[in-house]
Scaffold this active site. Structure first.
Site, PDB file in Angstrom:
ATOM      1  CB  CYS A  72      33.198  39.891  36.121  1.00 12.37           C
ATOM      2  SG  CYS A  72      34.630  40.634  36.728  1.00 12.37           S
ATOM      3  CE1 TYR A  73      35.005  46.263  37.371  1.00 12.32           C
ATOM      4  CE2 TYR A  73      36.933  44.952  37.273  1.00 12.32           C
ATOM      5  CZ  TYR A  73      36.011  45.846  37.915  1.00 12.32           C
ATOM      6  OH  TYR A  73      36.504  46.254  39.063  1.00 12.32           O
TER       7      TYR A  73
END
Lengths: 347, 347, 347, 347
Positions: free
Chosen positions: A147-148
């Site tokens: 996600c990051y």
């Protein structure tokens, strides 16, 4: 038109349940089968009442008649089940990190295990459609990005590719708590996480090597030096990454015009990307709540000549399950946005 | 021992009400008088039930028999009332920005008005006790620092002073919503701010000039280049600032030892500062909830040789009312911690 | 199949923007035109970035070529614009309270104005499909129910109709903050509403007369005595109503069997209602987040022989915009669930 | 004046850490010793950084030189350690339920164990100072009340005692999540509890028998019939209980005057209770945040003649650790408010 038969391994985490939501609603998919170790034997609707309409039971094993499997298993477990699926001719989209890093030598350092199938690391495609659309279309194994990583790579790719900046970059990310998963622990205990903000994994978060890998691939000559600091903020969904780098002299016009050129460059870079929206003012995580958009705001700090790029997305959708479905669409030659067109829910 | 007679102008904002809380509980203070335009005539306990025990009425004007006035008026208004208070021999601690900047020429640019009393800018002392303890003790007018500025300057002061870093610095701050004050607006409307994170004032936040002023004073030769990006996160109280800069070669030992030396340098720098706590791991805003502490965690990103300093505090206490009381203690020759010893409230 | 041409009056509030989201995504609707006084002239996507894909401008007036208008104006304003729309042959679904009460005499008391079009109160149909499906299908003017009213009436309708209880009822409701609308105020200011729970409108909330009207209509002989206390809890969306009444003796079996009979009665009562889900354990507001479901859990407090019914829903969907779309579906002879099938978003 | 030497058993939960905060700050107490099984050997400040100033180590066993022990052990464990402490002449304030119920026969039903020391149930005093001030003063063992129980009993005691109501009562309580303790679990996982409201323990919550016991003692002839439904709302601290009962005819004046009489009766009933504040409008949990107050708002629903009483408090202070300290003050003949005078923290 024939439906794609899909299965989910480990449906009981947040990426798994979000996959179930999206695949159940996907017009070209039949969600056939879901598994989950601890909950095997229960109805999916018993574990997640909002998924009752799926009328699926959680099983030990996937059905055999499946075209594509989404693995939502934790790191180090996924690698054990993927090879046999591939051998059966099933396409696999793996939400774990087990096939994200091209260099098998990185696994002991970042994930604490020796990779048992290094040959698959070459075969796997890093599933960021905005960078690897064509490779994804022909892939059998997709390593769905972190996600990051998704928020950071999308924010920085245009300026790394065009070498507008010096290779020193800082990525300061703020994430909602659902990114930490569904397993209870003290850090994600309501009374601890509520009304609290903190940084963590400052020594090196596991998403850093994939960020480096992807940016390096865009510009192999670039000697990257990236500092990445993730933070936990008290909300359920959403990641906002604020990225900083120094602009190279002479690459952009002076003064306010630089901002316009930068916006233009980003719009051009992402002109074929249906889920990227370049914004004219700082975006808010809320604008992506529940959908697959990534908002990117590139600008210049005119006082210091520094580039600032802010990106935001829903960590469980574009940062997870939605991106996995986007990859599936490409693999099965569907329009990239199929089943992902819903608007964000606001407020 | 005689009590200090204190008054608060504009008690109805969050800094004002927090001052009322702290001054009412202060063992050496008698809170004599509070004002507030729109609420004049009401009991303080009617506006803020938790302050009912103060048994104070909100008035139009302060009583005359006052030793020290805390002005919690907005910027540009405070400057109109402070001079006459000083002429009466009353000490003033001003929570607004009206006396923070030494250079009157900065006011039109950052605050949109020509400063009517530039001579007072020389007299005013910037009320950050950790840097200006002695000047504060003899001051009659204190410019109480901004909340962001307090967290940023305290985080960076030691390395700027000792020139351990290059002058390019990035300050990425995350603030709770109470920093935006008590006046309702769309940005701070619950349904908009909840489950949302965003950056704002990227073009230049008003706390930036005071951050620069204070850091420059520590090292006038240093050609600072600071990028400061504030963010709003969904919590009521707390600021966490993550600061980045490149370390100069040869100033610290190699490798992990650098971290220890850095910790030592910070502990040394703040050895006389009762409200600074240097931590060995990343701090959480929750640990400062409701009290006057500032937690600072300095570390090195060993992969890139970059300095990371994280500071956090309660924006209404150390970032506002608590620091004002700390300044008052110094001005009246009391122990710096008097009335500020309470522990944080957790969770 | 021809599309329904729809317009929204006052799109800039939360009910208005939620209508825009649902109508834009509705497969049988073309959202033609939206208005909003203060924002007229702006793009909808400028006010609400998540609605940018609609590519609609906010206008002063609706286009003329419209089949159905959703009015999201505040109480007392809607009544001024609805009659002329009806005269033009446009169907109207009014989200305000202006046509909810059959008895014009109630308006001065509860809403502070004399109703200017009492003849329309007879024509208007109270838009709760679970009770008035047939009337809605043939209506030209729908009075869309209040959010609290929807949760309370749906919870109590079966036992009032079947006279299982004594007519003394208590409705204790807990609502998220978005129910208070998008206009900023102190009560909905983030720092005030966060980490806070309170009751309000104890003297009589405006949704009470519609609750009484609807329950009385189900059982005109029943001399109702209802206490309704709404509460504000710190979340954006969701209403949970906990309803209490004493069971009449002899109506249900003794002991645990009573619970089963009660569940059966509710399932039977709502057997044709696609958005009602009778649950076997206490429901959570989160399970309805973003969709049109109402979860109802009826049970018996065996120790006291008291009925407890808990209902929950999303106040902006089933309690507002979603129910309005459900009504539109019925008015245009579409399946009731068209455009409303999306699963809740969780967590 | 000699200091009271205090110890805390199981300091690592939220009641334990809140006791540490309050006792450390208490002017007449020396906090000598704290224990905690899993954290034994660590510094208290390592587990809870905000308690670093206490400079206490967490031990396996309490020191011997102790005047009073606060047990913050879970139910069923406390009963094993209390008797030996009492035999050593140490006063005990037990935060668990192990000594709250006078009737040993209730323990198997509500807590699932046979009480091993029924003789101590007679000796123990239920530590609600507003009802048992004198008994507490001479007690050696205090059973500190439950958080819900405190809010409910204080709300209803005056009208039960004076028999103003019929014995059918409904208590609808809303609690912050910290009431569920510090042990992580799915219900209190941030992503599950955030943006969510639900009821639980509808079949009978464990605080019900103590509520009944205390109200019955006030009016033994009264055949109580209480329905109690607790709810979880997304905040860390705070309980708000909304209580409903029918007023007996002729006990209060007609109409609005009844409200005034009711207010008067409550003020009279609690005239000696320094922590009870009778309010003229509905209270908010925020007003008691971090302090020992209980706000009570009694009123009449004039439309139905029903009594409504709303009470609120901080579940960890007046609903837990603060009340324990209040009890200690009485036991050691100190003013009841010693160490508990701090104002709430707001916003």
């Amino acid at each position: 038109m024939p439906q794609i038969k899909a299965g989910i391994i480990n449906v009981t985490g947040y990426i798994g349940s979000e996959l179930a939501r999206l695949l159940y609603q996907h017009p070209q998919v039949e969600l056939k089968s879901v598994t989950g170790r601890s909950a095997a034997g229960q109805e999916l609707g018993d574990v997640f009442p909002y998924l009752g309409k799926t009328r699926l039971a959680i099983k030990d094993q996937l059905d055999s008649d499946i075209d594509v499997v989404f693995s939502a298993m934790p790191h180090k477990s996924s690698v054990d089940v993927v090879p046999s699926l591939l051998r059966k001719g099933i396409k696999v989209i793996d939400a774990s990190a087990d096939f994200r890093l091209k260099n098998a030598g990185e696994y002991p350092r970042w994930y604490g295990f020796n990779h048992p199938s290094p040959e698959l690391l070459k075969e796997a495609v890093y599933g960021l459609p905005e960078l690897h659309r064509d490779d994804i279309a022909s892939a059998t194994l997709i390593a769905n990005p972190g996600c990051y990583s998704t928020s950071a790579v999308l924010a920085l790719a245009p300026v790394v590719k065009e070498e507008l900046i010096y290779p020193d970059m800082i990525i300061d990310s703020k994430s909602g708590v659902s990114g930490a998963g569904r397993t209870p622990g003290l850090t994600t205990h309501y009374s601890e996480a509520n009304e609290n903000t903190c940084a963590y994994s400052i020594e090196g978060h596991r998403h850093l090597p994939e960020i480096e890998q992807e940016l390096r691939e865009l510009n192999p000559e670039f000697s990257l030096s990236i500092t990445f600091v993730p933070h936990l903020v008290p909300m359920t969904r959403g990641i906002l990454s604020t990225c900083y780098a120094r602009l190279r002299a002479g690459k952009l016009a002076e003064g306010v015009k630089a901002k316009g050129e930068l916006q233009q460059l980003y719009r051009e870079f992402y002109r074929d990307a249906p889920f990227i929206q370049i914004t004219g003012k700082p975006p808010q995580t809320k604008h992506a709540w529940g959908n697959n958009f990534c908002f990117i705001y590139p600008t210049v700090d005119l006082r210091t000549g520094r580039l600032i790029v802010i990106s935001c997305l829903d960590n469980l959708v574009k940062g997870g399950a939605g991106q996995a479905v986007q990859n599936m669409n490409l693999m099965f030659n569907l329009p990239e946005t199929t089943g992902l067109e819903t608007l964000a829910i606001y407020p």
